[in-house]
Design an enzyme around this catalytic site. Structure first.
Site, PDB file in Angstrom:
ATOM      1  N   HIS A   1       0.876  -1.178   0.000  1.00  0.00           N
ATOM      2  CA  HIS A   1       0.000   0.000   0.000  1.00  0.00           C
ATOM      3  C   HIS A   1       0.913   1.228   0.000  1.00  0.00           C
ATOM      4  CE1 HIS A   1      -3.020  -2.887   1.965  1.00  0.00           C
ATOM      5  NE2 HIS A   1      -3.362  -2.698   0.710  1.00  0.00           N
TER       6      HIS A   1
ATOM      7  N   GLU B   1       1.668   3.718   3.046  1.00  0.00           N
ATOM      8  CA  GLU B   1       2.075   3.178   4.349  1.00  0.00           C
ATOM      9  C   GLU B   1       3.591   3.296   4.443  1.00  0.00           C
ATOM     10  OE1 GLU B   1      -1.832   0.289   4.525  1.00  0.00           O
ATOM     11  OE2 GLU B   1       0.139  -0.642   4.589  1.00  0.00           O
TER      12      GLU B   1
ATOM     13  N   GLU C   1       1.154  -5.314  10.849  1.00  0.00           N
ATOM     14  CA  GLU C   1       0.576  -3.968  10.945  1.00  0.00           C
ATOM     15  C   GLU C   1       1.292  -3.291  12.102  1.00  0.00           C
ATOM     16  OE1 GLU C   1      -1.505  -2.568   8.957  1.00  0.00           O
ATOM     17  OE2 GLU C   1      -2.409  -4.242   7.851  1.00  0.00           O
TER      18      GLU C   1
HETATM   19 ZN   LIG Z   1      -1.462  -2.021   4.196  1.00  0.00          ZN
END
Ligand SMILES: [Zn+2]
Length: 330
Positions: free
Chosen positions: A58, A61, A217
């Protein structure tokens, strides 16, 4: 080696090409760098470890992208020792340049061939290219070699448990205890086990490259250059230890909380609604009887005593996942 300058300008600094290094490096594709020790004949265990690190799947990020740039710089300047065959991947280069999550479609829903179900776009081409590269590079390993993959992300929304790991649905290969130990050492707050296969990058490397894979994450997404990388000190230490084949530090925090995905919330109708407030953080706890989401012909309601919500997002495209319902493993 300034990885980010290289990504943004496409120019390799000439000093890099001339420097004496104890490893070979190769720019395999845009944003993809392979580094391996010069003495490839050496058959010690360290040489047989493959490590895949990916960031920017992504594009907005940014903290993991900045961390990766630091690891590469430190390898080139001798501050970090390379003891593995290392593949560094910046997932979606054009989205990174534009500071966007993706250009047309979410790249992390396109692996394991799922890209074939999308109209041709930057992301579908990138998913296919990354699959080809990895299949070629990782199937050349001998059976005694092992492969670890950390896919590094930051979340869009706030999270009551700020850092967590997502483990792909069960694989054929046995779990490597040393790999799981690295998640403890990374001081993560939670581990979430998927029970169904998904089209994520970590699922792909697990299923097609025989890797021990995880999506991490690591906190909230900020703009490039706005991150305080000291917030990421624990994962930074773990990745550096993995690159240098060093022991992982002992965990300081209390034990990781463990969750499993009970159900995926699928958005399949135009009138799909999430019955949570817009800013509901990840790991919000929902009580028995509460309706989580609804659309024509379907309702998602809490059935066990309590559940937790992860990645709630009513804005996803139709046909995609709008959230995960979790149960805690005790
Ligand atoms: Zn992500």
């Amino acid at each position: 080696m300034d990885y980010l300058a290289f990504l943004f300008t496409g120019k390799l600094p000439s000093a890099v090409r001339e420097r004496q290094l104890d490893f070979h490096w190769e720019h395999v594709d845009e944003g993809v760098m392979l580094l391996q020790g010069k003495n490839t004949q050496q058959k010690n265990t360290q040489q047989q470890q493959n490590l895949i690190l990916s960031a920017g799947i992504h594009g907005n990020e940014t903290a993991p992208i900045e961390l990766m740039a630091e690891w590469l710089q430190d390898l080139f300047e001798g501050r970090l020792q390379l003891k593995v065959r290392l593949l560094l991947i910046l997932g979606n280069p054009e989205a990174i340049r534009q500071g966007r999550r993706y250009l047309e479609n979410d790249l992390n829903r396109m692996f394991s061939g799922a890209h074939q179900g999308f109209a041709l776009c930057d992301e579908s081409r990138r998913a296919q290219r990354l699959e080809q590269l990895l299949m070629t590079m990782m199937t050349a390993q001998t059976p005694s070699q092992s492969c670890w993959h950390y896919d590094l992300h930051t979340a869009i929304r706030a999270s009551l448990l700020p850092t967590f790991a997502l483990i792909p649905a069960p694989a054929q290969q046995a779990t490597d205890a040393h790999f799981r130990q690295s998640l403890d050492a990374a001081e993560l707050d939670a581990v979430v086990y998927h029970r169904e296969k998904a089209a994520t990058f970590s699922q792909f490397t697990q299923d097609y490259c025989g890797a021990q894979s995880v999506t991490l994450e690591l906190g909230k997404a900020k703009a490039l250059g706005d991150n305080d990388l000291t917030d990421f000190a624990a994962i930074d230490r773990v990745i550096r230890a993995a690159i240098s084949a060093q022991q992982f530090a002992r965990r300081q925090k209390s034990s990781i909380r463990r969750f499993e995905v009970l159900q995926s919330i699928l958005k399949s109708q135009d009138d799909f609604q999430l019955h949570l407030h817009d800013q509901a953080p990840n790991f919000s706890c929902l009580q028995h009887g509460q309706v989580i989401a609804s659309e024509t012909g379907r309702r998602y309601q809490v059935e066990p005593k309590q559940v937790w919500i992860l990645f709630p997002n009513a804005q996803v495209k139709k046909g995609l996942r709008a959230g995960l319902i979790l149960g805690e493993l005790v």
